[in-house]
Scaffold this motif. Structure first.
Motif, PDB file in Angstrom:
ATOM      1  N   LEU A 115      -7.586   7.471   5.684  1.00 44.48           N
ATOM      2  CA  LEU A 115      -7.267   6.700   4.483  1.00 44.48           C
ATOM      3  C   LEU A 115      -8.095   5.431   4.512  1.00 44.48           C
ATOM      4  N   THR A 171      -2.340   6.363  -0.969  1.00 39.66           N
ATOM      5  CA  THR A 171      -1.605   6.307   0.294  1.00 39.66           C
ATOM      6  C   THR A 171      -0.597   7.447   0.364  1.00 39.66           C
ATOM      7  N   ARG A 183      -8.306   1.621  -1.108  1.00 40.17           N
ATOM      8  CA  ARG A 183      -7.352   0.610  -1.578  1.00 40.17           C
ATOM      9  C   ARG A 183      -7.636   0.282  -3.040  1.00 40.17           C
ATOM     10  N   ARG A 198       0.816  -1.215   0.000  1.00 37.17           N
ATOM     11  CA  ARG A 198       0.000   0.000   0.000  1.00 37.17           C
ATOM     12  C   ARG A 198       0.847   1.262   0.000  1.00 37.17           C
ATOM     13  N   ARG A 199       2.090   1.177   0.421  1.00 38.62           N
ATOM     14  CA  ARG A 199       2.988   2.340   0.425  1.00 38.62           C
ATOM     15  C   ARG A 199       3.210   2.889  -0.979  1.00 38.62           C
ATOM     16  N   LEU A 233       2.100   2.444   8.456  1.00 35.74           N
ATOM     17  CA  LEU A 233       1.463   3.734   8.225  1.00 35.74           C
ATOM     18  C   LEU A 233       1.301   4.531   9.515  1.00 35.74           C
TER      19      LEU A 233
END
Length: 285
Positions: free
Chosen positions: A236, A122, A239, A116-117, A173
Motif C-alpha cells: 500500500l 486502504t 494516499r 487512512r483507515r 495497519l
C-alpha cells in the motif's frame, strides 16, 4: 447529530471544519478554541468557554494536542457527549486509560481519526491482506512536516516526533494485517532527523519494522506498508484520497454506530491499544 469542534489549528481548519459543515447527517454546532479570534471564520458559532459548547452539542470532535485532548474528552464523556478523537488519544498511557474508562462508564460513542483507515485504497489493501498469510511486514512514513509549513510550529510534534504523529497510522495497519502487536522489540530515534526505527512483535510471531520521520526533507511524503510471505507480496503506497473525503466516511460510520449503539472498530479502545504500543516504544528507546 449536533457536533462541536475543539481546536482551530491547521488540521481543524483544513479537515474537521469543512467535513462537519458539509455532512448531511451533522449540524456543525460550534467551535471552541483557546484563541476565539482563530475560530471566527470556521463556519460555525464560536463559544466563549468549553462548558458552553458541551451544553449545546451531542458530540465533540477534537483537533488539539494529545495531552490537551484527553482531559477535555473525559469531561465530554462524563457530560454524556459522544467523542471524535484525534490520534494519539492522550499524552500518556495513564491518561489514555482514564479516557477509555470514562467513555466506557458513560456509555457514549467514540471514534479515533485514523484517517487512512477510511480511504478506499486502504480498505482494498486490507481486504487483500486478510485472505493471505504473511511472515514479515514493513511500514514507512517519512515527511518534512516540522521543517516548514503549517505544522512546523506544532510543539507536541517537535517534542514527540513522528512516533506519536504518524506512528499510530502505520502501527494500526501492521497490527490489522500481521496480528495484534504484543511487544516492542526495538526502538531507536535519530534526533537530528527525527528518524525512528521500530521493530514490533505480533501475536502471530511475525516481526515488523517501521521507519518514521517528520524531519526528512522529502516532498511529497513517503508512505508505504508492505507485507511478504508464502502468498507473495502486498503493498500500500496510495494516499490519493483526501483527508476530507476520509473524514466524510468517518462521520458516516460514526453517526451510524452511535444510532445503532454499537462500538466502531476505531473506537477509543483501538486508540488505547495503540497508546500501549507507543508507551512500549518509549520504554524501549
Amino acid at each position: 447529530m449536533r457536533i462541536g469542534l475543539v481546536g482551530a489549528g491547521p488540521w481543524a481548519r483544513a479537515t474537521h471544519a469543512p467535513s462537519l459543515a458539509a455532512h448531511p447527517g451533522v449540524e456543525f454546532a460550534g467551535v471552541w478554541a483557546r484563541r476565539p479570534d482563530a475560530a471566527a471564520d470556521m463556519g460555525a458559532a464560536v463559544f466563549e468557554n468549553y462548558d458552553e459548547l458541551l451544553a449545546n452539542v451531542d458530540a465533540v470532535a477534537f483537533a488539539v494536542p494529545p495531552e490537551v485532548q484527553s482531559g477535555m474528552a473525559v469531561a465530554a464523556a462524563r457530560a454524556g457527549k459522544h467523542v471524535l478523537l484525534d490520534k494519539p488519544i492522550a499524552g500518556t498511557l495513564d491518561d489514555a486509560t482514564e479516557l477509555a474508562e470514562a467513555i466506557g462508564h458513560a456509555g457514549v460513542g467514540s471514534i479515533v481519526a485514523l484517517t487512512r483507515r477510511f480511504a478506499p485504497e486502504t480498505r482494498a489493501f486490507l481486504g487483500e491482506a486478510a485472505a493471505k498469510q504473511w511472515s514479515a511486514g514493513a511500514g514507512t512514513w517519512l515527511s518534512g512536516a516540522v521543517l516548514g509549513g503549517e505544522y512546523s510550529n506544532s510543539a507536541w510534534r517537535h517534542r514527540e516526533g513522528a512516533l506519536f504523529d504518524v506512528g499510530p497510522h502505520v502501527f494500526d495497519l501492521l497490527d490489522i494485517t500481521l496480528g495484534e502487536i504484543v511487544d516492542v522489540v526495538l526502538c531507536r530515534r535519530d534526533d537530528a532527523s527525527d528518524t525512528w526505527t521500530v521493530v514490533l512483535e505480533h501475536n502471530s510471531g511475525t516481526l515488523s519494522t517501521s521507519q518514521l520521520s517528520l524531519a526528512t526533507p522529502v516532498r511529497p511524503s513517503v508512505f508505504r506498508v508492505e507485507l511478504s510471505g508464502i502468498d507473495g507480496v502486498a503493498s500500500l503506497a496510495d494516499r490519493s484520497t483526501s483527508a476530507t473525503e476520509c473524514f466524510r466516511v468517518l462521520l458516516d460510520e460514526f453517526v451510524e454506530s452511535v444510532a445503532a449503539g454499537t462500538e466502531h472498530p476505531c473506537s477509543v479502545n483501538r486508540g488505547l491499544h495503540l497508546q500501549k504500543v507507543l508507551e512500549g516504544a518509549r520504554a524501549a528507546r
